[in-house]
Each structure stands twice: as C-alpha cells, then as structure tokens.
Design a protein around this motif. Sequence first.
Motif, short mmCIF file in Angstrom:
data_model
loop_
_atom_site.label_atom_id
_atom_site.label_comp_id
_atom_site.label_asym_id
_atom_site.label_seq_id
_atom_site.Cartn_x
_atom_site.Cartn_y
_atom_site.Cartn_z
N HIS A 151 0.85 -1.21 0.00
CA HIS A 151 0.00 0.00 0.00
C HIS A 151 0.88 1.24 0.00
CE1 HIS A 151 0.17 1.20 4.34
NE2 HIS A 151 0.20 -0.09 4.61
N ASP A 167 6.20 1.26 6.51
CA ASP A 167 4.76 1.00 6.43
C ASP A 167 4.11 2.01 5.50
OD1 ASP A 167 2.17 0.23 6.78
OD2 ASP A 167 2.00 0.97 8.83
N ASP A 168 3.92 1.77 4.24
CA ASP A 168 4.37 0.52 3.65
C ASP A 168 5.27 0.85 2.46
OD1 ASP A 168 4.56 -2.21 3.08
OD2 ASP A 168 2.79 -2.18 1.84
N GLU A 189 -5.26 2.08 2.38
CA GLU A 189 -5.16 0.95 3.31
C GLU A 189 -5.43 1.41 4.73
OE1 GLU A 189 -3.39 -2.15 5.96
OE2 GLU A 189 -2.95 -0.02 5.87
N GLU A 190 -4.77 2.49 5.11
CA GLU A 190 -4.89 2.98 6.50
C GLU A 190 -6.28 3.54 6.80
OE1 GLU A 190 -2.57 2.10 8.29
OE2 GLU A 190 -0.62 2.32 7.34
N ASP A 213 3.34 -5.99 3.54
CA ASP A 213 3.05 -4.81 4.35
C ASP A 213 3.94 -4.84 5.59
OD1 ASP A 213 1.91 -2.61 5.48
OD2 ASP A 213 -0.16 -3.37 5.45
N ILE A 214 4.93 -3.95 5.63
CA ILE A 214 5.90 -3.83 6.74
C ILE A 214 6.86 -5.02 6.70
CG2 ILE A 214 6.22 -3.45 9.20
CD1 ILE A 214 3.34 -2.53 9.41
ZN LIG Z 1 0.62 -1.00 6.50
#
Ligand SMILES: [Zn+2]
Length: 450
Positions: A134, A154-155, A186-187, A214-215
């Motif tokens: 993302h 992130d990310d 995403e967030e 992701d991360i």
């Molecule tokens: Zn994330």
Amino acid sequence: MKKALLLTNCCLLSFALSAQTVVNRDPFITQMVGEVSGDSLRAHIEKLVSFGTRHTLSSTTDPRRGIGAARRWILSKFQQYAKQSNGRLTAQIDSWTLQPDGRRIDKPVEMGNVMATLKGTDPNDNRIFLVSGHLDSRVTDVMNRTADAPGANDDGSGTAAVIELCRVMSKRGFPATILFLTVSGEEQGLLGAEHLAERARKENWNLEALLNNDIMGSNHSHDTRVIDNTRVRVFSEGLPGYQTDSVAAYIRQYGLENDGKSRQLARYTKEVGERYVDQLEVVMVYRNDRFLRGGDHTPFVTRGFPAVRITEMNENFQHQHQDLRTQEGVEYGDYLKFMDFDYLRKNTAMNLAVLANLAKAPAMPQNVTVEARNLTNTTSLFWQAPKSGRVKGYYVLMRETHWPFWQKKFFTDKNGLTLPYSKDHYFFAVQAVSEDGNESLPVLPRPSLR
Ligand SMILES: [Zn+2]
C-alpha cells in the motif's frame, strides 16, 4: 583414538537422523533473484519518503507533496519498465471517487490504485498472480493529512518491493499474467484493496494467488530488542472464511481445517521462498493477521481468492503510525534510517521466487480425486491434465495429518498413482510440474465415493 572413533559414530548417527533436502533451482529464477537490489529498493523508498506525506486525504494535485504526486511517480516507474518489456507490460492508475463514509473518509476523495500488468505469453493461460503493497502512509491520528508521514517501512517497504519486482520481472516473459499493485486507502480501511477485490470478483478473474507485502523491511523490535534479519512471517487463514458454512461438514469429515487455499499458498511460499533465497526462513503463522491490525489480503480472502500477508518477524511499533518526535529519549517515526535493506532485498527476492515459479508453472491439475469406495491401506489418486501449460509430470505430495509442511513428494508422468500409504493417516495433494521444475499450487483430492 577410541574417542575419535566415538565422535565419528556420533556424527554419522546424527546425519542419519536428519533427512537431506535436495535444492533444485531453476537457473532462470536464480538469475532474477540475483538481480533484486538493496540499493535499488533504497532509492525507491527515498523517493516515496520525499513526497512528505502519502496520506489518502492529502493533496492529489500538488506536483511534489502528497499522495497524488506519489501515485504519478509510481506510474512513471512502471511506464519506464514497460519500455523493456516488448510491449507486454502496461501501466495505469485505476481511479474512482469516494464519498465521506462517516469513518475515515471525511470529504469526497479521488482514489487511485497504481497497477502494472505483465501479460502472460500463453494466450490459453488466464491465470493471474498478484503482488501488492500500500502506497498510503499515516501518523498517530489516522485523519491527519498534513503532517510529515514518511512511511518508509509502512508501507514504503511493500511498495518498493512491488516496484522492484516489476523492474526485474518485466524484462522476461511468463505464461501466466502477473499484476504489480500499489493501493491507496489501506490505512483508511483497506479501501483500495476492497475496490480491486470487488472488481476481480465481478470480472471473474482467475486470480490464483495474492502476496500482500506490508511492513517487511526492518528487523528489530522495540520492546524485546530481538534483532533478526533471517526470518519473515507469512500469515494465512486455515478455514476458508468465505465458505466455511457451506463446506463445514466436508471440512470436519476429512479434517481439512488446516488446508484452506490460503494455507496451501502459505506452504508453497515457504517451500519455494526458502528454495531460492539463502539465509531466509519463512515462518508460517496460522492466522489471517496480527492482533489489532488488518491488511489488504483480507478483502481478497473474504471473496474466496487465496491470499497471504508477508510481514517482518519483529515489528517496531515505535516506528509505525507515529508522529515524528523524540519523547523521553526515544525517537518515534517511520524513517528510512531504521530500515535494513539487505533484509528487504531477501524478502523481495522471496516474493520474486514464488511469483516466478507460479507464473512459469503449468496450471493446477484438474479433477483430482482419491479412490474412497473400498477399505484399503493404500492410496490411489487420479487427475486430469491442467487447462494450460506444458507438463513434464506431477508431484504427489504427502504429509502426516499433524505435520505443518509437505514431507515427501513422488514424481510420476502418468495421470494417477497408487501408494502403499494409507489415506486414513496422511494428507495428499497433487501439483503439475513443468520441464524446468516449476510446480503449480497443490490440489487436494476430493474423495470419489461412487
Ligand atoms: Zn501497512
């Protein structure tokens, strides 16, 4: 002398107890794995961070700051790689407008998923393999669209991985189609992934796997202080959440609670990832995601597509979703300086190995069945050739029912195999395999009772 002999015997004994694994690597994939570059990943993230914030509600029109500028830059990278692809790679921003939802969207906002499609070389092959990250970022307050939110890990990590995979893979052709995806929102509630998953369902995509990154570029936790750049997690659900009700009786009868499609993909990711990437262990986590967190694989999982989440082993929560500040001697914020680019390189290479092996492999064998009309202590499996792809033969995979990974594989060039092992106390599955040794995802047999 006696001591030396004893030592030798001990060594022999310990060798005899541990099974050997033959590592067969496809040179075509090995070469690409070697092209994944930590420096290149770092450069992608430096650029992503330079947009100040990539918050979903930040400016979409400012040429330098905000999510719009970030999206246009990612599109320009994909377009640059398209030039080396012999016309197979196309890039676009899939855009739509969202109205305020009373949750994390408080004004009409222009959304955009940046995508590149590497069209498969086989016109009969309609399989799609998707890799995602993302592109949006955030600080402590999820509605804060003005503060600097570098989102390096992130990310930025997953986004940079997708860009890097596109860079390396778009120079080559694969029978199946690969989709490189960086989503917005995403967030704010998995909005970009939700948009694409719904499109995939409506348009009936033959989407066989999603790797959601992701991360995955930092290797030390803030509280336990564990530092480890040799392990990465792959999260997968066991039960197929989208159809558990309708198939619950079947799953219970045959004990298939650990063999949903996403779990199969997680096993495949572990096996193939570790085959190609040295000094990396892929740790399977038997959950869809972590506590208090969600991810872009979930809208796909809930629609029946096999999807997993790839995330670093030891997260540093002082660096995620934080206002940039120093407090009581601790520096908070998702800065590039906290990242480990060799770790990110390995995790990106792991994605590459899995995607390439899937996209090069034949499709899955069809109508896989296990003979279940008679009481026997053997297992007879039957199947038909896959819809697409050139097949050298098939692997019949076998594992004890309590074992997490496939333990043995038997090769055959026929469309069936009988083994002197009881179907009552092993699980079996069948993969199609190409001339170069690339395996399809495994298919669990259905019992044939008549
Ligand atoms: Zn994330």
